[in-house]
Motif scaffolding. Structure first.
Motif, PDB file in Angstrom:
ATOM      1  N   PHE A 143      -8.929  20.667   4.012  1.00 40.36           N
ATOM      2  CA  PHE A 143      -8.488  19.671   4.950  1.00 40.36           C
ATOM      3  C   PHE A 143      -9.548  19.412   6.005  1.00 40.36           C
ATOM      4  O   PHE A 143     -10.092  17.878   6.012  1.00 40.36           O
ATOM      5  CB  PHE A 143      -7.380  19.891   5.377  1.00 40.36           C
ATOM      6  CG  PHE A 143      -6.708  18.516   6.215  1.00 40.36           C
ATOM      7  CD1 PHE A 143      -5.833  17.778   5.474  1.00 40.36           C
ATOM      8  CD2 PHE A 143      -6.995  18.227   7.339  1.00 40.36           C
ATOM      9  CE1 PHE A 143      -5.221  16.786   5.905  1.00 40.36           C
ATOM     10  CE2 PHE A 143      -6.687  17.139   7.964  1.00 40.36           C
ATOM     11  CZ  PHE A 143      -5.695  16.378   7.205  1.00 40.36           C
ATOM     12  N   ALA A 144     -10.120  20.119   6.545  1.00 37.71           N
ATOM     13  CA  ALA A 144     -11.046  19.853   7.523  1.00 37.71           C
ATOM     14  C   ALA A 144     -12.453  19.387   6.969  1.00 37.71           C
ATOM     15  O   ALA A 144     -12.879  18.414   7.415  1.00 37.71           O
ATOM     16  CB  ALA A 144     -11.755  21.194   8.103  1.00 37.71           C
ATOM     17  N   MET A 166       0.942  -1.291   0.042  1.00 35.09           N
ATOM     18  CA  MET A 166      -0.008   0.027  -0.009  1.00 35.09           C
ATOM     19  C   MET A 166       0.987   1.214   0.040  1.00 35.09           C
ATOM     20  O   MET A 166       1.966   1.042   0.274  1.00 35.09           O
ATOM     21  CB  MET A 166      -1.092  -0.180   1.048  1.00 35.09           C
ATOM     22  CG  MET A 166      -1.956  -1.327   1.266  1.00 35.09           C
ATOM     23  SD  MET A 166      -3.211  -1.127  -0.279  1.00 35.09           S
ATOM     24  CE  MET A 166      -3.407  -2.738  -0.530  1.00 35.09           C
ATOM     25  N   LEU A 167       0.246   2.514  -0.345  1.00 34.43           N
ATOM     26  CA  LEU A 167       0.887   3.760  -0.412  1.00 34.43           C
ATOM     27  C   LEU A 167       0.838   4.558   0.581  1.00 34.43           C
ATOM     28  O   LEU A 167      -0.485   4.499   1.439  1.00 34.43           O
ATOM     29  CB  LEU A 167       0.634   4.324  -1.933  1.00 34.43           C
ATOM     30  CG  LEU A 167       1.262   4.080  -2.910  1.00 34.43           C
ATOM     31  CD1 LEU A 167       1.151   2.356  -3.199  1.00 34.43           C
ATOM     32  CD2 LEU A 167       0.803   4.666  -3.993  1.00 34.43           C
ATOM     33  N   SER A 168       1.850   5.204   1.328  1.00 35.87           N
ATOM     34  CA  SER A 168       1.689   5.958   2.394  1.00 35.87           C
ATOM     35  C   SER A 168       2.230   7.439   1.824  1.00 35.87           C
ATOM     36  O   SER A 168       3.342   7.615   1.648  1.00 35.87           O
ATOM     37  CB  SER A 168       2.725   5.545   3.666  1.00 35.87           C
ATOM     38  OG  SER A 168       2.367   6.913   4.597  1.00 35.87           O
ATOM     39  N   PHE A 169       1.302   8.642   1.570  1.00 34.27           N
ATOM     40  CA  PHE A 169       1.670   9.641   0.931  1.00 34.27           C
ATOM     41  C   PHE A 169       1.813  10.660   2.130  1.00 34.27           C
ATOM     42  O   PHE A 169       1.239  11.551   2.521  1.00 34.27           O
ATOM     43  CB  PHE A 169       0.438  10.347   0.241  1.00 34.27           C
ATOM     44  CG  PHE A 169       0.905  10.957  -1.148  1.00 34.27           C
ATOM     45  CD1 PHE A 169       1.885  11.962  -1.106  1.00 34.27           C
ATOM     46  CD2 PHE A 169       0.468  10.868  -2.368  1.00 34.27           C
ATOM     47  CE1 PHE A 169       2.027  12.589  -2.229  1.00 34.27           C
ATOM     48  CE2 PHE A 169       0.614  11.316  -3.551  1.00 34.27           C
ATOM     49  CZ  PHE A 169       1.812  12.374  -3.564  1.00 34.27           C
ATOM     50  N   ASP A 170       3.199  10.381   2.814  1.00 35.72           N
ATOM     51  CA  ASP A 170       3.275  10.925   4.107  1.00 35.72           C
ATOM     52  C   ASP A 170       3.941  12.315   4.242  1.00 35.72           C
ATOM     53  O   ASP A 170       4.382  12.886   5.359  1.00 35.72           O
ATOM     54  CB  ASP A 170       3.984   9.955   4.986  1.00 35.72           C
ATOM     55  CG  ASP A 170       5.459   9.434   4.443  1.00 35.72           C
ATOM     56  OD1 ASP A 170       6.068  10.314   3.728  1.00 35.72           O
ATOM     57  OD2 ASP A 170       5.843   8.669   4.820  1.00 35.72           O
ATOM     58  N   GLU A 171       4.078  12.687   2.847  1.00 37.14           N
ATOM     59  CA  GLU A 171       4.210  14.145   2.970  1.00 37.14           C
ATOM     60  C   GLU A 171       3.381  14.808   1.735  1.00 37.14           C
ATOM     61  O   GLU A 171       3.922  14.444   0.662  1.00 37.14           O
ATOM     62  CB  GLU A 171       5.822  14.768   2.895  1.00 37.14           C
ATOM     63  CG  GLU A 171       6.574  14.636   4.232  1.00 37.14           C
ATOM     64  CD  GLU A 171       7.882  15.296   4.025  1.00 37.14           C
ATOM     65  OE1 GLU A 171       8.134  16.191   3.307  1.00 37.14           O
ATOM     66  OE2 GLU A 171       8.669  14.840   4.928  1.00 37.14           O
ATOM     67  N   TRP A 172       2.697  15.886   1.908  1.00 37.18           N
ATOM     68  CA  TRP A 172       2.103  16.407   0.839  1.00 37.18           C
ATOM     69  C   TRP A 172       1.534  17.843   1.099  1.00 37.18           C
ATOM     70  O   TRP A 172       1.014  18.046   2.131  1.00 37.18           O
ATOM     71  CB  TRP A 172       0.794  15.873   0.111  1.00 37.18           C
ATOM     72  CG  TRP A 172      -0.310  15.577   0.932  1.00 37.18           C
ATOM     73  CD1 TRP A 172      -0.583  14.737   1.935  1.00 37.18           C
ATOM     74  CD2 TRP A 172      -1.552  16.417   1.007  1.00 37.18           C
ATOM     75  NE1 TRP A 172      -1.801  14.893   2.563  1.00 37.18           N
ATOM     76  CE2 TRP A 172      -2.284  15.763   2.036  1.00 37.18           C
ATOM     77  CE3 TRP A 172      -1.876  17.384   0.301  1.00 37.18           C
ATOM     78  CZ2 TRP A 172      -3.734  16.457   2.279  1.00 37.18           C
ATOM     79  CZ3 TRP A 172      -3.282  18.136   0.406  1.00 37.18           C
ATOM     80  CH2 TRP A 172      -3.959  17.737   1.634  1.00 37.18           C
ATOM     81  N   ASN A 173       1.487  18.941   0.098  1.00 40.79           N
ATOM     82  CA  ASN A 173       1.089  20.191   0.535  1.00 40.79           C
ATOM     83  C   ASN A 173       1.406  21.160  -0.554  1.00 40.79           C
ATOM     84  O   ASN A 173       1.965  20.610  -1.647  1.00 40.79           O
ATOM     85  CB  ASN A 173       1.694  20.699   1.755  1.00 40.79           C
ATOM     86  CG  ASN A 173       0.911  22.057   2.305  1.00 40.79           C
ATOM     87  OD1 ASN A 173      -0.013  22.252   1.814  1.00 40.79           O
ATOM     88  ND2 ASN A 173       1.191  22.301   3.644  1.00 40.79           N
ATOM     89  N   CYS A 180      -0.063  12.372   5.004  1.00 37.23           N
ATOM     90  CA  CYS A 180       0.070  13.101   6.117  1.00 37.23           C
ATOM     91  C   CYS A 180       0.447  14.647   5.450  1.00 37.23           C
ATOM     92  O   CYS A 180       1.361  14.740   4.574  1.00 37.23           O
ATOM     93  CB  CYS A 180       1.349  12.871   6.953  1.00 37.23           C
ATOM     94  SG  CYS A 180       1.176  11.256   7.715  1.00 37.23           S
ATOM     95  N   LEU A 181      -0.562  15.480   6.019  1.00 39.39           N
ATOM     96  CA  LEU A 181      -0.356  17.043   5.439  1.00 39.39           C
ATOM     97  C   LEU A 181       1.001  17.481   5.987  1.00 39.39           C
ATOM     98  O   LEU A 181       0.996  17.087   7.445  1.00 39.39           O
ATOM     99  CB  LEU A 181      -1.510  17.563   5.760  1.00 39.39           C
ATOM    100  CG  LEU A 181      -1.435  19.155   6.001  1.00 39.39           C
ATOM    101  CD1 LEU A 181      -1.147  19.680   4.789  1.00 39.39           C
ATOM    102  CD2 LEU A 181      -2.842  19.683   6.438  1.00 39.39           C
ATOM    103  N   ALA A 182       1.885  17.754   5.469  1.00 39.62           N
ATOM    104  CA  ALA A 182       3.040  18.742   6.027  1.00 39.62           C
ATOM    105  C   ALA A 182       2.889  19.912   5.729  1.00 39.62           C
ATOM    106  O   ALA A 182       2.957  20.650   4.672  1.00 39.62           O
ATOM    107  CB  ALA A 182       4.382  18.065   5.144  1.00 39.62           C
TER     108      ALA A 182
END
Length: 516
Positions: free
Chosen positions: A376-377, A287-294, A348-350
């Motif tokens: 995001f909310a 699976m994929l973890s998109f652990d930094e995006w913004n 994860c939103l960075a």
């Protein structure tokens, strides 16, 4: 603009959103920790130093998992520095952000903060300057009940019960030349596999994420994922992706089209991961973890925005002030994540506060919502459920997106970008159908209709939109509500049909009550 039409069917879904899809990120970077989530002496701070005004906004934002302590910071971090009596903790020079780390806030404080916020912790281990032994010791300190050196040390420090952290990242951006002890794919793959073995032997219940490419523009993209997964496939559950959208070219149309490249990136990494599985004749799926995006670009390129002289503590760096335009591109990224819920199971939103963040604070003063806070909310609070397959009929436009990386300029033609970007989520348990729609046309309203086949008795519960006459409008300490959601009027429901007119350059959310 001609009418945009979408068709979804109750029986055809992309996948179920994992609760970890709605995560965020706290790094020891600038004022994210100190002056962000943690500020002893602040008028709203509790006895532990946690800012109450920030906690209230975090609960409104509703992230579900929080990555910590980095980011670039983790590649030089000695986790032992951040535990034990606070007055005995060492001050260290942090080479990631050229600042002084006081270590007043560390692992145990982070766990307490996550509990206060109602958020699952996600921990990263240092595979830059350290390796498997430090990683397994940190895991034992966090997760083992007691009776061993590291678990009893945790108990001696005042945390009797294990933290029981289930999600762990094996390093950070190890392909990047900016990283402390950068590694080749072969080097990283070997150390990540050995670290994973030790950690899962110690606690088989944990899940592990290997580092993917730091961006789609890395010269090693593709080959990196392939080699890393060859080493780690049997030991990890996820591979990571990182993306920061930009408007360096000052081309709003291309900027709003750029989230579509997140879709490409996700689909390419899925293909690579599945090719590794195929070579092994394995039915396992990574699976994929998109652990930094913004969205991030104004404070990214110039060294003066990233580094302050004199090794300061918690400097004002990377404090991106987000515009209405940024919120639209950001909303498009939320839709991209939803529309890949079958394989992107964590994101994860960075980051969370001050440094490229939806929440801004003043030391000793107030906290407020940036423009990107609102999409995001919506994404987190309303995006839980089955993401339905959508057949979309929308007019398109052509754009060229510019994404510089180091000395290389990458220009990506986007010849057929739909003016409408869409995701539809069905929450069967709650009885809701939620439409997320981005109108990327800068000057024309969008007549919009969705046919929700198989849904009877649809009733409008709420509808709101985020837009502004000035695409450069921002929220500030003095004007914290300049950009804020307002009601979207004119929503019409006729049987399975839902119609509305979406304002130009707008983020829109239509929430429907759906019969079970």
């Amino acid at each position: 603009m001609r009418k945009v039409e979408a068709l979804v069917d109750r029986d055809f879904a992309i996948g179920e959103t994992d609760r970890r899809l709605f995560g965020a990120f706290v790094e020891h970077l600038g004022r994210c920790v100190y002056g962000g989530i943690y500020e002893p002496g602040h008028p709203t701070a509790d006895a532990r130093g946690f800012r109450g005004d920030v906690l209230a906004l975090v609960k409104e934002l509703a992230p579900t998992i929080m990555r910590y302590p980095g980011g670039n910071f983790v590649s030089g971090y000695n986790w032992e520095d951040g535990v034990g009596p606070v007055e005995q903790r060492p001050r260290r020079l942090d080479l990631a952000w050229m600042s002084t780390e006081t270590n007043q806030f560390g692992t145990n404080e982070f766990m307490d903060w996550c509990r206060a916020a109602g958020i699952e912790p996600m921990m990263a281990v240092n595979l830059g300057t350290r390796g498997p032994d430090a990683a397994r010791n940190l895991l034992e300190y966090c997760n083992h009940h007691g009776g061993t050196a590291w678990s009893d040390l945790r108990r001696a420090h005042g945390w009797e019960q294990p933290h029981d952290v289930k999600f762990w990242c094996l390093g950070n951006e190890m392909d990047g030349p900016w990283q402390m002890e950068r590694k080749t794919a072969e080097e990283y793959g070997r150390v990540a596999a050995e670290t994973a073995k030790l950690m899962k032997w110690l606690d088989p219940s944990i899940e592990l994420s290997a580092c993917g490419s730091s961006s789609r523009t890395m010269a090693t993209f593709g080959a990196w994922e392939d080699k890393v997964l060859e080493h780690t496939f049997d030991h990890v559950d996820y591979i990571s992706l990182h993306t920061y959208l930009n408007n360096y070219a000052q081309d709003t149309g291309a900027f709003l089209a750029s989230p579509d490249m997140m879709d490409w990136f996700i689909e390419e990494v899925v293909a690579i991961a599945d090719s590794v599985a195929a070579r092994r004749r394995s039915r396992k799926r990574i699976m994929l973890s998109f652990d930094e995006w913004n969205v991030w670009y104004r404070t990214r390129r110039r060294a003066a925005d990233r580094v302050k002289p004199g090794w300061p503590v918690a400097p004002h760096i990377l404090e991106e002030v987000y515009t209405m335009e940024d919120a639209l591109a950001f909303g498009g990224a939320c839709i991209s994540l939803l529309n890949h819920a079958d394989r992107v199971k964590s994101a994860c939103l960075a980051q969370l506060v001050n440094a490229i963040a939806p929440i801004m604070t003043e030391n000793g003063g107030p906290a407020w919502r940036q423009t990107i806070f609102f999409p995001f909310a919506d994404f987190s609070n309303l995006g839980r459920g089955r993401v339905l397959q959508a057949r979309l009929d929308s007019p398109t436009y052509a754009a060229t997106y510019y994404d510089p990386r180091g000395s290389d300029d990458h220009r990506f033609p986007l010849p057929e970008t739909p003016y409408c970007k869409l995701s539809v989520v069905h929450d069967a348990a709650g009885g809701h159908l939620t439409i997320f729609a981005l109108n990327r046309h800068l000057s024309e309203p969008m007549p919009f209709e969705t046919v929700a086949r198989g849904f009877k008795g649809l009733v409008l519960e709420s509808a709101h939109q985020l837009s502004h006459d000035d695409p450069q409008a921002v929220n500030t300490r003095e004007a914290p509500d300049r950009v804020a959601p307002v009601r979207l009027g004119g929503v019409e429901i006729a049987g399975e049909r839902v119609g509305a007119t979406l304002p130009p350059a707008s983020w829109n959310v239509i929430r429907l009550r759906a019969a079970s």
